[in-house]
Design a protein around this motif. Structure first.
Motif, mmCIF file in Angstrom:
data_model
loop_
_atom_site.group_PDB
_atom_site.id
_atom_site.type_symbol
_atom_site.label_atom_id
_atom_site.label_comp_id
_atom_site.label_asym_id
_atom_site.label_seq_id
_atom_site.Cartn_x
_atom_site.Cartn_y
_atom_site.Cartn_z
ATOM 1 N N VAL A 51 18.941 58.448 1.808
ATOM 2 C CA VAL A 51 18.138 57.281 1.580
ATOM 3 C C VAL A 51 18.933 55.974 1.556
ATOM 4 N N VAL A 52 18.737 55.377 2.612
ATOM 5 C CA VAL A 52 19.581 54.282 2.956
ATOM 6 C C VAL A 52 19.143 52.982 2.090
ATOM 7 N N ASN A 53 17.857 52.609 2.240
ATOM 8 C CA ASN A 53 17.242 51.402 1.327
ATOM 9 C C ASN A 53 15.817 51.914 0.686
ATOM 10 N N GLY A 54 16.117 52.085 -0.571
ATOM 11 C CA GLY A 54 15.025 52.554 -1.383
ATOM 12 C C GLY A 54 13.762 51.574 -1.470
ATOM 13 N N LYS A 55 13.955 50.154 -1.175
ATOM 14 C CA LYS A 55 13.099 49.121 -1.291
ATOM 15 C C LYS A 55 11.989 49.573 -0.069
ATOM 16 N N ASN A 56 12.572 50.316 0.940
ATOM 17 C CA ASN A 56 11.572 50.597 1.947
ATOM 18 C C ASN A 56 10.439 51.751 1.715
ATOM 19 N N TRP A 57 10.444 52.453 0.580
ATOM 20 C CA TRP A 57 9.689 53.342 0.134
ATOM 21 C C TRP A 57 8.479 53.094 0.230
ATOM 22 N N ARG A 58 7.284 54.001 0.775
ATOM 23 C CA ARG A 58 6.079 53.833 0.793
ATOM 24 C C ARG A 58 5.208 54.829 0.091
ATOM 25 N N ASP A 59 4.359 54.475 -0.764
ATOM 26 C CA ASP A 59 3.625 55.445 -1.571
ATOM 27 C C ASP A 59 2.988 56.547 -0.645
ATOM 28 N N GLU A 60 2.536 56.062 0.511
ATOM 29 C CA GLU A 60 1.683 56.825 1.339
ATOM 30 C C GLU A 60 2.503 58.093 2.098
ATOM 31 N N PHE A 61 3.979 58.007 1.679
ATOM 32 C CA PHE A 61 4.800 59.139 2.019
ATOM 33 C C PHE A 61 4.443 60.425 1.224
ATOM 34 N N PHE A 62 3.788 60.307 -0.161
ATOM 35 C CA PHE A 62 3.680 61.388 -0.913
ATOM 36 C C PHE A 62 2.160 62.102 -0.270
ATOM 37 N N ALA A 72 3.656 64.421 9.096
ATOM 38 C CA ALA A 72 3.413 63.143 9.172
ATOM 39 C C ALA A 72 3.408 62.704 10.636
ATOM 40 N N ASP A 73 2.652 61.618 11.118
ATOM 41 C CA ASP A 73 2.380 61.365 12.340
ATOM 42 C C ASP A 73 3.668 60.458 13.013
ATOM 43 N N ARG A 74 3.914 60.287 14.045
ATOM 44 C CA ARG A 74 4.914 59.592 14.531
ATOM 45 C C ARG A 74 5.432 58.273 13.958
ATOM 46 N N GLN A 83 8.989 55.463 10.201
ATOM 47 C CA GLN A 83 8.989 54.560 8.943
ATOM 48 C C GLN A 83 10.012 55.085 7.622
ATOM 49 N N PHE A 84 9.826 56.550 7.877
ATOM 50 C CA PHE A 84 10.502 57.422 6.947
ATOM 51 C C PHE A 84 12.412 57.284 7.189
ATOM 52 N N GLN A 133 9.433 51.670 19.377
ATOM 53 C CA GLN A 133 9.288 50.237 18.842
ATOM 54 C C GLN A 133 9.037 50.264 17.458
ATOM 55 N N ALA A 134 10.290 50.913 16.843
ATOM 56 C CA ALA A 134 10.347 51.044 15.551
ATOM 57 C C ALA A 134 11.119 49.749 14.994
ATOM 58 N N GLU A 135 10.912 49.568 13.843
ATOM 59 C CA GLU A 135 11.927 48.595 13.172
ATOM 60 C C GLU A 135 12.803 49.096 12.281
ATOM 61 N N LEU A 136 13.992 49.180 12.548
ATOM 62 C CA LEU A 136 15.128 49.776 11.948
ATOM 63 C C LEU A 136 15.235 49.588 10.441
ATOM 64 N N THR A 137 15.124 48.124 10.308
ATOM 65 C CA THR A 137 15.300 47.853 9.077
ATOM 66 C C THR A 137 14.197 48.185 7.993
ATOM 67 N N GLN A 138 13.127 48.636 8.450
ATOM 68 C CA GLN A 138 12.114 49.158 7.735
ATOM 69 C C GLN A 138 12.171 50.715 7.231
ATOM 70 N N CYS A 139 13.245 51.079 7.780
ATOM 71 C CA CYS A 139 13.220 52.620 7.371
ATOM 72 C C CYS A 139 13.651 52.943 6.071
ATOM 73 N N LEU A 140 13.219 53.979 5.520
ATOM 74 C CA LEU A 140 13.849 54.426 4.171
ATOM 75 C C LEU A 140 15.098 54.876 4.278
ATOM 76 N N GLY A 141 15.495 55.709 5.262
ATOM 77 C CA GLY A 141 16.675 56.572 5.475
ATOM 78 C C GLY A 141 16.975 56.785 6.872
ATOM 79 N N LEU A 142 18.204 57.651 7.028
ATOM 80 C CA LEU A 142 18.455 58.055 8.452
ATOM 81 C C LEU A 142 19.033 59.253 8.342
ATOM 82 N N HIS A 143 18.964 59.851 9.645
ATOM 83 C CA HIS A 143 19.830 61.209 9.587
ATOM 84 C C HIS A 143 20.521 61.049 11.075
#
Length: 297
Positions: A91-102, A217-219, A224-225, A237-247
Motif C-alpha cells: 500500500v503506497v498511499n492509504g488515502k486512495n482507499w475506496r470503500d468499493e474495493f470491499f 474487479a473490472d479493469r 485504481q487499486f 488512461q489511469a491516473e497513477l497518483t490515484q492508485c492505492l498501491g503498486l506491484h
C-alpha cells in the motif's frame, strides 16, 4: 475508516524475502490503520513489530507458494478480507482507499496477459496480443472474448475467495515444462505457468468461479487499486497518483520508507530514463516521502 476486518499478510518460503515482506506489512498497516498484520516465513525477524503476528513455516519453492495461497491461506485468515503484500507490492498511499474495493472478492492490478476461450479451447496470451505500440503510444486491442487476468502479488481477497478452490476441489494442472535447462543447469521453466495462483483464479477458472458468485474487479477498479506494468497506465488512461498501491518487480522495500530501484531487464537497464511512466512511479514515491535508491550496478 477502521480496517479491523482486514488482515495484511505476506507469505514467503525464501529467507531472502523475509525482511522485505515485513516492511511491506508494516508500511501497509501504517497506511490502513486498524488492519491486522501477519508474516509467514521460515524464521522470525529480530526487529518484527509487536503488532505483526508471525507464523513459522518450512522453506518452500515458488510453486509451493502458489499452492499455499490457493489451498492453505484460508487456515490462517480469520478476518473477512486479506491483503497480500510482498517486498515489491504494498500500500503506497492509504488515502486512495475506496470503500468499493470491499465489494469484490478479488482485486489485483491488470497484468499484460489474458485467457481466451474459443474453438481451440483455453489459451493464455501475453501482452503482445492485446497491446500495440504506435508512434510511441500503447493501445488496447483486446479481443472481445478475453478474460483479463489480475495480479496476486498485491491483491485484496475475501474469505470466500480463499475457501473457493478447496470447496470446489479445483485441481492445479501442470503441463510439461517448456525448457528444462537454464544457463547449463537443470531447471524447469514454463512460458506461462498455469500453477500461478492469480492466473489460476482470475483467468483459467474465472468463468467457473463467477458462476459460484465470486466477483472479480473490472479493469477500471483494478487500476485504481494497483499498477504493475507502467505502460498499462497509458493504455487504460489511469491516473497513477490515484492508485492505492503498486506491484512492480524492479522496486523493493528496504525499509518502511526506503525503496530500492533495480532495472533488471536489459532494455530497461539501458534506457529506463526514457520511460516516462517509470519516471512517474519514482517521482510519485518521492512525493509521498519515500527515499528511492537507484541500484544500477
Amino acid at each position: 475508516m477502521n480496517f479491523s476486518n482486514l488482515t495484511i499478510i505476506s507469505l514467503t518460503g525464501d529467507e531472502n524475502y523475509t525482511q522485505g515482506s515485513m516492511y511491506a506489512i508494516e508500511r501497509s498497516c501504517l497506511e490502513l490503520q486498524g488492519a491486522k498484520g501477519l508474516l509467514i516465513s521460515p524464521t522470525r525477524p529480530a526487529n518484527l513489530p509487536a503488532h505483526i503476528k508471525h507464523i513459522p513455516c518450512k522453506k518452500f519453492s515458488y510453486m509451493e507458494y502458489n499452492l499455499y495461497v490457493l489451498y492453505a491461506l484460508k487456515e490462517v485468515i480469520d478476518t473477512e478480507f486479506c491483503l497480500i503484500v510482498q517486498p515489491d507490492g504494498w500500500v503506497v498511499n492509504g488515502k486512495n482507499w475506496r470503500d468499493e474495493f470491499f465489494n469484490y472478492d478479488f482485486i489485483g492490478s491488470v497484468v499484460p496477459s489474458f485467457v481466451i476461450r474459443d474453438e481451440r479451447g483455453i489459451t493464455l496470451e501475453n501482452s503482445q496480443c492485446w497491446i500495440k505500440k504506435i508512434n510511441g503510444q500503447h493501445f488496447d486491442y483486446s479481443p472481445p472474448n478475453h478474460q483479463q487476468t489480475l495480479n496476486g502479488g498485491f491483491s485484496l481477497r475475501s474469505k470466500r475467495l480463499l475457501n473457493i478452490a478447496t470447496e470446489l476441489k479445483l485441481p492445479v494442472f501442470i503441463p510439461p515444462p517448456d525448457t528444462v535447462f537454464k544457463d547449463g543447469k537443470l531447471e524447469t521453466q514454463w512460458k506461462f505457468p498455469t500453477y500461478n495462483e492469480d492466473t489460476f483464479l482470475t483467468g483459467l477458472n474465472r468463468e467457473k468461479l463467477t458462476q459460484h458468485g465470486i466477483k472479480f474487479a473490472d479493469r477500471r477498479t483494478a487500476t485504481q487499486f494497483s499498477i504493475e506494468t507502467p505502460y498499462i497506465l497509458g493504455v487504460l488512461q489511469a491516473e497513477l497518483t490515484q492508485c492505492l498501491g503498486l506491484h512492480y518487480r524492479y522496486l523493493h522495500l528496504t525499509g518502511v520508507n526506503e525503496v530500492s530501484f533495480k532495472p533488471i531487464i536489459a532494455q530497461l537497464e539501458k534506457d529506463w530514463q526514457n520511460h516516462p511512466n517509470v519516471i512517474a512511479i519514482i517521482q510519485w514515491l518521492n512525493q509521498l516521502g519515500y527515499r528511492v535508491n537507484m541500484d544500477l550496478n
